[in-house]
Design a protein around this motif. Structure first.
Motif, PDB file in Angstrom:
ATOM      1  N   ASP A 104       8.394  -1.658  -7.945  1.00 52.81           N
ATOM      2  CA  ASP A 104       7.500  -2.098  -7.449  1.00 52.81           C
ATOM      3  C   ASP A 104       6.308  -2.984  -7.777  1.00 52.81           C
ATOM      4  O   ASP A 104       5.383  -3.045  -7.788  1.00 52.81           O
ATOM      5  N   LEU A 105       6.473  -2.996  -9.298  1.00 51.63           N
ATOM      6  CA  LEU A 105       5.234  -3.494  -9.585  1.00 51.63           C
ATOM      7  C   LEU A 105       5.887  -5.642  -9.837  1.00 51.63           C
ATOM      8  O   LEU A 105       6.897  -5.818  -9.301  1.00 51.63           O
ATOM      9  N   GLU A 161       0.812  -3.046  -8.892  1.00 50.37           N
ATOM     10  CA  GLU A 161       1.067  -1.725  -8.718  1.00 50.37           C
ATOM     11  C   GLU A 161       1.443  -2.701  -6.832  1.00 50.37           C
ATOM     12  O   GLU A 161       0.650  -1.722  -6.776  1.00 50.37           O
ATOM     13  N   GLY A 162       1.720  -3.735  -6.553  1.00 48.82           N
ATOM     14  CA  GLY A 162       1.259  -3.573  -5.411  1.00 48.82           C
ATOM     15  C   GLY A 162       1.155  -5.638  -5.753  1.00 48.82           C
ATOM     16  O   GLY A 162       0.511  -6.289  -6.767  1.00 48.82           O
ATOM     17  N   VAL A 170      -1.640  -2.641 -14.592  1.00 47.07           N
ATOM     18  CA  VAL A 170      -0.652  -1.777 -15.443  1.00 47.07           C
ATOM     19  C   VAL A 170      -0.530  -2.487 -16.770  1.00 47.07           C
ATOM     20  O   VAL A 170       0.567  -1.443 -17.869  1.00 47.07           O
ATOM     21  N   ALA A 171       0.179  -3.748 -16.637  1.00 45.35           N
ATOM     22  CA  ALA A 171       0.071  -4.008 -17.768  1.00 45.35           C
ATOM     23  C   ALA A 171       0.512  -5.533 -18.107  1.00 45.35           C
ATOM     24  O   ALA A 171      -0.126  -6.339 -16.684  1.00 45.35           O
ATOM     25  N   LEU A 198       7.044   0.575 -20.221  1.00 47.78           N
ATOM     26  CA  LEU A 198       6.601  -0.843 -19.990  1.00 47.78           C
ATOM     27  C   LEU A 198       6.757  -1.859 -21.494  1.00 47.78           C
ATOM     28  O   LEU A 198       6.333  -3.077 -20.911  1.00 47.78           O
ATOM     29  N   GLY A 199       6.215  -0.663 -22.525  1.00 52.25           N
ATOM     30  CA  GLY A 199       7.140  -1.976 -23.560  1.00 52.25           C
ATOM     31  C   GLY A 199       7.893  -2.856 -23.115  1.00 52.25           C
ATOM     32  O   GLY A 199       8.030  -4.316 -23.331  1.00 52.25           O
ATOM     33  N   THR A 200       9.023  -1.941 -22.944  1.00 54.14           N
ATOM     34  CA  THR A 200      10.547  -2.339 -22.871  1.00 54.14           C
ATOM     35  C   THR A 200      10.429  -3.324 -21.858  1.00 54.14           C
ATOM     36  O   THR A 200      11.243  -4.483 -21.614  1.00 54.14           O
TER      37      THR A 200
END
Length: 254
Positions: A104-105, A161-162, A170-171, A198-200
């Motif tokens: 979804d990201l 996120e969208g 988020v990142a 999220l890091g991975t």
């Protein structure tokens, strides 16, 4: 305090004449107890900085703002430069689950320009993951310097996120673009979303998208055998390590 360093200590084929290296004073090593680190560095803000950056990256240097640096510890060589062979990378089952979990990201490459939104995310990340660390007291002006002061080809990858511009951020990955790969300079993310890994995910996303840019490698900085902080890098196979002047496959028993 710094002093000039003899460039003959570095094996950098074809290094331009007159390039000066310097070495920092010893400071406590953040990875190995009872050890002190020193860094050799040179300035990138000069003629043909992208070509110089690529050359130095192949020799194990990393970028910080307008400087390229490499460990120069006289009694220790534990820090090893590593990069992922993106052309031959295969997702493991767990990595596939992480990629699917983040479908979804929306990743958007943007110019390296600092924003307050990014800075808020960074401060939350540092407070949760690196409280008391060297960057924990970073102010916005310092963050602007970290992001904006790049003399080489650099992108910020924002993950939201969208697809809307105001979708939650988020990142973020600060990423240099070399002739032969991405170099992931620094990443940070929303620490509340631990279920996303999220890091991975950002490393996986760089590896999987490298083909779109015709780039064969993803540079992950330094790896130290036995360091829990750096052991995650071994999960991205095949992983190559710089051994003297040559990049070779990191073996399972190393």
């Amino acid at each position: 305090m710094t002093m000039k360093l003899d460039e003959s200590l570095f094996s950098v084929p074809g290094l331009r004449r007159g390039l000066r290296f310097y070495v920092t004073a010893p400071t406590p090593c953040p990875y190995l107890e009872d050890q002190f680190e020193r860094k050799a560095f040179t300035h990138l803000a000069q003629a043909s900085p992208d070509a110089l950056h690529h050359q130095l990256s192949e020799a194990g240097f990393r970028r910080s703002q307008a400087v390229a640096y490499r460990p120069a510890c006289p009694s220790c060589n534990a820090c090893r430069s590593v990069r992922v062979d993106a052309n031959n990378f295969k997702l493991s089952r767990n990595q596939s689950r992480i990629v699917n979990r983040n479908r979804d990201l929306v990743r958007t490459p943007v110019e390296p320009k600092a924003t307050r939104e990014q800075f808020r995310l960074l401060k939350n990340y540092l407070l949760a993951r690196h409280k008391g660390g060297g960057m924990s007291d970073m102010g916005y002006r310092e963050y602007v310097g970290m992001i904006n002061e790049s003399p080489v080809q650099t992108l910020l990858f924002e993950y939201r996120e969208g697809s809307e511009p105001d979708s939650p951020l988020v990142a973020v990955s600060l990423t240099d673009v070399l002739r032969d790969g991405f170099s992931m300079v620094y990443t940070f993310f929303d620490p509340r979303q631990s279920q996303r890994s999220l890091g991975t995910y950002m490393v996986l996303d760089h590896i999987l998208s490298a083909e779109d840019y015709a780039l064969p490698h993803v540079y992950l900085g330094y790896w130290i055998k036995g360091s829990q902080k750096m052991d995650y890098k071994r999960r991205f196979q095949p992983l190559e390590v710089l051994d003297g002047p040559v990049w070779r496959r990191l073996e399972d028993d190393e």
